[in-house]
Motif scaffolding. Structure first.
Motif, short mmCIF file in Angstrom:
data_model
loop_
_atom_site.label_atom_id
_atom_site.label_comp_id
_atom_site.label_asym_id
_atom_site.label_seq_id
_atom_site.Cartn_x
_atom_site.Cartn_y
_atom_site.Cartn_z
N GLU A 165 -97.23 24.07 -4.05
CA GLU A 165 -96.26 23.53 -3.11
C GLU A 165 -96.95 22.71 -2.01
OE1 GLU A 165 -93.01 23.83 -3.40
OE2 GLU A 165 -93.16 25.05 -5.22
N LEU A 166 -96.22 21.67 -1.56
CA LEU A 166 -96.70 20.87 -0.42
C LEU A 166 -95.71 20.97 0.73
CD1 LEU A 166 -98.21 17.47 -1.68
CD2 LEU A 166 -99.37 19.29 -0.44
N ALA A 167 -95.05 22.12 0.82
CA ALA A 167 -93.97 22.27 1.80
C ALA A 167 -94.45 22.03 3.24
CB ALA A 167 -93.35 23.67 1.67
N GLU A 168 -95.62 22.56 3.58
CA GLU A 168 -96.16 22.39 4.94
C GLU A 168 -97.37 21.46 4.90
OE1 GLU A 168 -94.72 23.61 7.56
OE2 GLU A 168 -93.19 24.70 6.41
N CYS A 169 -97.14 20.27 4.39
CA CYS A 169 -98.25 19.31 4.21
C CYS A 169 -98.84 18.91 5.57
CB CYS A 169 -97.75 18.08 3.47
SG CYS A 169 -99.02 16.84 3.19
N GLN A 170 -100.15 19.04 5.69
CA GLN A 170 -100.85 18.68 6.92
C GLN A 170 -101.36 17.24 6.88
OE1 GLN A 170 -101.07 20.86 9.61
NE2 GLN A 170 -99.64 22.02 8.32
N GLY A 171 -101.73 16.79 5.68
CA GLY A 171 -102.22 15.42 5.56
C GLY A 171 -103.72 15.28 5.45
N ASN A 172 -104.44 16.36 5.09
CA ASN A 172 -105.86 16.25 4.80
C ASN A 172 -106.03 15.70 3.38
OD1 ASN A 172 -107.14 17.60 7.22
ND2 ASN A 172 -105.79 19.27 6.52
N VAL A 173 -106.74 14.59 3.25
CA VAL A 173 -106.87 13.92 1.95
C VAL A 173 -108.35 13.78 1.60
CG1 VAL A 173 -106.35 11.83 0.61
CG2 VAL A 173 -104.74 12.64 2.35
N GLU A 174 -108.66 14.00 0.31
CA GLU A 174 -110.05 13.87 -0.13
C GLU A 174 -110.10 13.25 -1.53
OE1 GLU A 174 -114.18 16.49 -0.51
OE2 GLU A 174 -112.28 17.45 0.09
N PHE A 175 -110.87 12.18 -1.66
CA PHE A 175 -111.16 11.58 -2.97
C PHE A 175 -112.53 12.10 -3.41
CE2 PHE A 175 -108.04 8.83 -1.15
CZ PHE A 175 -107.41 8.16 -2.19
N CYS A 176 -112.59 12.72 -4.58
CA CYS A 176 -113.84 13.33 -5.06
C CYS A 176 -114.27 12.70 -6.39
CB CYS A 176 -113.68 14.83 -5.26
SG CYS A 176 -113.13 15.72 -3.80
N ASN A 177 -115.33 11.91 -6.35
CA ASN A 177 -115.92 11.32 -7.57
C ASN A 177 -114.85 10.65 -8.44
OD1 ASN A 177 -118.47 12.52 -6.84
ND2 ASN A 177 -117.74 14.44 -7.70
N ASN A 189 -102.22 3.48 -4.87
CA ASN A 189 -101.49 3.73 -6.11
C ASN A 189 -101.96 5.01 -6.78
OD1 ASN A 189 -99.84 1.49 -5.95
ND2 ASN A 189 -101.16 0.19 -7.20
N LEU A 190 -103.25 5.27 -6.69
CA LEU A 190 -103.81 6.51 -7.25
C LEU A 190 -103.36 7.71 -6.42
CD1 LEU A 190 -107.46 5.38 -8.11
CD2 LEU A 190 -105.54 5.66 -9.68
N LEU A 191 -103.30 7.54 -5.10
CA LEU A 191 -102.85 8.62 -4.24
C LEU A 191 -101.39 8.97 -4.52
CD1 LEU A 191 -103.40 10.54 -1.85
CD2 LEU A 191 -102.77 8.66 -0.30
N MET A 192 -100.57 7.98 -4.81
CA MET A 192 -99.15 8.19 -5.12
C MET A 192 -98.94 8.61 -6.57
SD MET A 192 -97.22 7.48 -2.40
CE MET A 192 -95.63 6.92 -2.93
N ARG A 193 -100.00 8.61 -7.36
CA ARG A 193 -99.96 8.91 -8.78
C ARG A 193 -99.06 7.93 -9.55
NH1 ARG A 193 -99.26 14.91 -10.81
NH2 ARG A 193 -99.74 13.82 -12.76
N PHE A 194 -99.10 6.65 -9.13
CA PHE A 194 -98.48 5.61 -9.93
C PHE A 194 -99.35 5.36 -11.17
CE2 PHE A 194 -96.49 3.77 -5.85
CZ PHE A 194 -95.39 4.59 -6.01
N TYR A 195 -100.63 5.61 -11.01
CA TYR A 195 -101.59 5.57 -12.12
C TYR A 195 -102.38 6.87 -12.10
CZ TYR A 195 -100.68 0.55 -12.53
OH TYR A 195 -100.08 -0.67 -12.70
#
Length: 584
Positions: free
Chosen positions: A338-350, A390-396
């Motif tokens: 669940e992302l009900a209480e999303c804080q907004g910490n984002v990480e791209f890993c490799n 686009n990757l963050l939104m999972r369009f791809y």
């Protein structure tokens, strides 16, 4: 050995029948009416023969019996016509129900397809599948159903009465019939390929026409009218040739089968005359038999006459089912988080990604973003700025690596929940046909007028909205034609603001707004981005000076990273980009 085309043809027929079968009750009722109506119609030639036999010669006419037979024939014709009309109405309704279901499924399918599908296929071709192809299916189904229902009854009834009148002549008619089916099948086999090509070329032509119509100003600005007209003429000529060949093949069916039937008709007449002279058939029986032999052949001729529509329907059905068979954008990894209480910490890993495997774009990309941060992404065209969001939104989907939000892999988060957590303002403004208020409230199910007005005021849109004819109730024309590009963009920004998402993506969000308005919009953006993780893609570097971190991308990789002042001090790639815009 069966070919793939044969398999595809059978599969298309079975799948189409599944949709037709949803109207079983209508079809069964229509078939019942067809049986009643056509059975009454089949009786009339027998009565006609009896009526002829009542006219033995001058002064030898049985008028009372003749009158009774003629009135009975009139009654049968009237009732037969009424029931056939009912059958036509019901089969037409069944056809409309079928294409309604098919069109609904096709449109719903569009909402489940990944963005990559729309990148690969011309929009005009997609629209053609939902309109022209499904209309073609409707015409073919209606013609096919009505003809088949009537044909079954008429052929069966005519055969029974011909056998009663003269089994010998009936045998001759039956021997000629397979030749008609052979000719129709042979011609249909060759015309199907041309109808399939016609449907495909129609989609291509629609796609090209839509592209030109949407960008007519650019066509005129660059003086490209003659080249556009020449290219359209070339494609139109291909469609014309394919259509001509398809119609030419299909038009052979009716004349050839009629030729065979006419030969059979002549043979029946001669044989009937011989039997009449021998005293084995009356004149009335010969007249009845000739009518029945004509009725026996008529359904075959009618089916072959609509063969072109049926072939076109199957070719169109293949294109629609090809759309329905496209791989959907599915949530593949379970269980979901669940992302009900999303804080907004984002990480791209490799992270690894490329649109084409032979052309790598993003390789081993790493980035860590703390909640509430504003990340500006800059770089030359094709560097991968929009691809990241686009990757963050999972369009791809990623080729490798992971993207985490609040330490949760987005592969384990439902796409609808993920996207509700991110407000996105694109460079291309898109509005629905509806009121201004409906467009602002597009992202929320329940919203008050006060909230709509507050969102509009926050992005400095309230002023121009109130100058519109009906204010917030002004109807926006298709694609916002009655608004300027800047006004449309303001409404799209208000639409995101009213959603109140924990994360924001601004992809060239102010590119269509004049500099003076842009300054005011930036103030609204700063308020909106406060406390939210924000990704800002911008070519105007003056708009990102306040960003917490600026990522400078080149060929899908981060070449520089830091705040505005820090990057200017480094005098690297960002320094060059910045001063290329403010060289004065």
């Amino acid at each position: 050995m069966r070919s793939k085309k044969d398999d595809r043809k059978k599969t298309t027929g079975k799948r189409l029948w599944v949709y037709i079968g949803k109207s079983k009750k209508l079809l069964l009722t229509a078939f019942l009416f067809s049986v009643i109506g056509n059975t009454m119609g089949v009786f009339t030639p027998l009565l006609m023969g009896k009526a002829i036999d009542k006219i033995a010669g001058a002064g030898k006419v049985d008028f009372p019996a003749l009158r009774t037979l003629l009135l009975l024939m009139l009654l049968l014709y009237l009732v037969s016509s009424l029931f056939q009309w009912f059958m036509s109405v019901l089969s037409n309704k069944a056809s409309n129900n079928t294409v309604r279901e098919l069109r609904g499924d096709a449109f719903c399918k569009l909402n489940k397809l990944p963005v990559s599908y729309f990148d690969r296929h011309p929009h005009g071709d997609i629209i053609s599948r939902l309109t022209n192809d499904i209309d073609s299916i409707s015409d073919g189904i209606f013609q096919g159903i009505t003809q088949i229902m009537s044909s079954v009854v008429i052929i069966t009834g005519s055969f029974v009465f011909m056998m009663i009148i003269s089994p010998l002549i009936t045998l001759g008619v039956i021997l000629v019939t397979p030749l008609c089916f052979f000719l129709a099948s042979f011609i249909a086999k060759h015309s199907r390929r041309m109808f399939r090509m016609q449907s495909s070329l129609t989609g291509e032509l629609n796609g090209y026409a839509e592209e030109i119509i949407e960008n007519q100003k650019l066509v005129m600005a660059f003086g490209y009218e003659e080249k556009v007209a020449a290219h359209f003429k070339e494609q139109n000529e291909k469609l014309y040739r394919a259509g001509q060949k398809a119609q030419w093949y299909s038009s052979l069916t009716n004349p050839t089968t009629r030729l065979v039937n006419n030969i059979a008709y002549v043979l029946v007449t001669v044989a009937g005359g011989i039997l009449s002279l021998a005293g084995r058939l009356s004149v009335g029986n010969i007249a009845s038999f000739l009518t029945y032999s004509n009725q026996f052949a008529k359904p075959i001729n009618e089916i072959t006459a609509v063969a072109s529509q049926i072939q076109a329907a199957f070719a169109s059905a293949e294109r629609v089912f090809a759309l329905l068979d496209e791989e959907e954008e599915l949530d593949r990894a379970e269980p979901f988080e669940e992302l009900a209480e999303c804080q907004g910490n984002v990480e791209f890993c490799n992270v690894y990604f490329s649109y084409k495997k032979e052309l790598p774009l993003i390789e081993n990309f790493n980035l860590k973003v703390k909640k509430g941060s504003t990340i500006a992404i800059v770089g030359p065209t094709g560097s991968g700025k929009t691809t990241l969001v686009n990757l963050l939104m999972r369009f791809y989907e990623l080729d490798g690596g992971h993207i985490l939000i609040d330490d949760k892999d987005i592969l384990h988060v439902r796409k609808d929940e993920l996207r509700k957590s991110i407000g996105m303002v694109l460079q291309e403004s898109w509005l629905i046909s509806g009121t201004v208020a409906e467009n602002i409230a597009y992202g929320r199910k329940e919203v008050s007028r006060e909230e709509i007005v507050n969102a509009a005021k926050a992005v400095k849109a309230h002023g121009f909205i109130m100058r519109l004819r009906d204010g917030y109730d002004t109807i926006i024309e298709e694609d916002g034609r009655n608004l300027s590009q800047g006004q449309k963009q303001l409404l799209t920004i208000a639409r995101v603001l009213i959603m109140d998402p924990p994360m924001l993506i601004l992809d060239e969000a102010t590119s269509s707004i004049d500099t003076r308005t842009e300054i005011k919009i930036q103030e609204a953006f700063l308020k909106m981005m406060k406390g939210r993780t924000s990704f800002v893609i911008a070519h105007r570097l003056s708009t990102i000076k306040e960003a917490d971190t600026i990522l400078v991308l080149k060929n899908g990789n981060i070449v520089e990273q830091g705040d505005h002042k820090e990057l200017l001090r480094k005098k690297g790639f960002y320094y060059t980009l910045y001063h290329s815009q403010f060289s004065s």
